[in-house]
Enzyme design. Structure first.
Site, PDB file in Angstrom:
ATOM      1  N   CYS A 189       0.840  -1.200   0.000  1.00  0.00           N
ATOM      2  CA  CYS A 189       0.000   0.000   0.000  1.00  0.00           C
ATOM      3  C   CYS A 189       0.871   1.244   0.000  1.00  0.00           C
ATOM      4  O   CYS A 189       1.872   1.333   0.722  1.00  0.00           O
ATOM      5  CB  CYS A 189      -0.912  -0.015   1.223  1.00  0.00           C
ATOM      6  SG  CYS A 189      -1.871   1.507   1.440  1.00  0.00           S
ATOM      7  N   ASP A 196       0.003  -6.095  -0.496  1.00  0.00           N
ATOM      8  CA  ASP A 196      -1.099  -6.340  -1.426  1.00  0.00           C
ATOM      9  C   ASP A 196      -0.696  -7.521  -2.302  1.00  0.00           C
ATOM     10  O   ASP A 196       0.324  -7.470  -2.998  1.00  0.00           O
ATOM     11  CB  ASP A 196      -1.363  -5.115  -2.310  1.00  0.00           C
ATOM     12  CG  ASP A 196      -1.901  -3.933  -1.518  1.00  0.00           C
ATOM     13  OD1 ASP A 196      -2.711  -4.155  -0.597  1.00  0.00           O
ATOM     14  OD2 ASP A 196      -1.508  -2.795  -1.812  1.00  0.00           O
TER      15      ASP A 196
END
Length: 282
Positions: A189, A196
């Site tokens: 992120c 992620d």
């Protein structure tokens, strides 16, 4: 102008359970696009496909209702919606009564369109579709089609984007058309640094792209901080510039966070959007 660091990402947030459209936090796409040399004229078409798994509201008698929601944000929208703000916005439906599902759908469509196109003329609407409870078992699970790059036994030593790893075969080689996939995409992120996880599908025609270099390039995103949409646009632009395919499409499906998954698709030529079908990890 809204900046990522001004959002609720990484901050303690109060959960509002009464409808509040102001919770949506649009972030301009232009800044991150400028970093990879993109201006007003984009080299791709496409959309960001979102799935909301945590959507609930009350019917007029106070009984909770639940549904899944699919959103299609055209890549031409001047803003992305910051994902935590989207989660908070959807949670604001929890104790709000609506006449029926159609009213919920109309509210969602109006709000996300306003946020995504804020300050600009609407060119194409954000698509919104609700899946009612009785249709949940019709939602399929399917892995991305294509030849898996993950079969390759390669050395990986670079964990920030390294486009120089991308290369093609000799110019005198016959052009090919391939669909390649990997489950090894990971980025972080932009604001919180949280991981992620994603899978990616690359479809192209033209000079054959070296498979080992492509896999090493995808792995090089492992410590990179950027939003999902920005990573996919960076991957598209790097392959487009370094390998010069005749046609190119890049599609990533990221695992969900906060009840939302985000699945960007970018293509160099007009085509139908891929179906918003989740993978096993989603």
């Amino acid at each position: 102008m809204n900046l990522p660091e001004h959002s609720q990402l990484g901050k303690t947030s109060a959960y509002v359970d009464q409808y509040d459209a102001s919770l949506l936090f649009p972030i301009p796409r232009a800044g991150k696009r400028a970093e990879i040399g993109l201006g007003a004229s984009l080299p791709f078409l496409g959309a960001d496909l979102w799935t909301a798994f945590e959507l609930s509201w009350l019917n007029p008698r106070g009984k909770p209702q639940v549904a899944l929601a699919h959103f299609t944000f055209p890549c031409e929208t001047p803003h992305i919606i910051e994902s935590k703000s989207f989660k908070l916005y959807l949670n604001s439906f929890n104790n709000t009564a609506f006449p029926d599902a159609a009213a919920v759908l109309a509210c969602l469509r109006s709000d996300v369109n306003e946020a995504a196109w804020r300050g600009a003329v609407v060119q194409s609407s954000v698509g919104v579709r609700l899946v009612p409870m009785e249709n949940f078992d019709r939602e399929p699970v399917h892995e991305l089609d294509g030849l898996s790059l993950d079969r390759l036994d390669v050395d990986c030593t670079r964990y920030t984007p390294a486009p120089d790893l991308l290369r093609v075969a000799q110019d005198d080689e016959a052009p090919v058309a391939e669909v390649l996939t990997s489950n090894l995409l990971k980025s972080n992120c932009l604001v919180t640094g949280q991981p992620d996880w994603g899978s990616v599908q690359i479809s192209y025609s033209g000079a054959q792209i070296d498979h080992e270099g492509l896999l090493q390039y995808l792995v090089s995103f492992r410590n990179h901080n950027e939003f999902h949409e920005q990573c996919v646009e960076r991957i598209f632009c790097d392959i487009w510039a370094r390998c010069k395919p005749q046609r190119l499409a890049v599609y990533a499906r990221y695992t969900r966070r906060g009840g939302l998954d985000i699945n960007p698709f970018r293509a160099s030529y007009p085509q139908a959007m891929p179906p918003n079908i989740r993978t096993a990890r989603q």
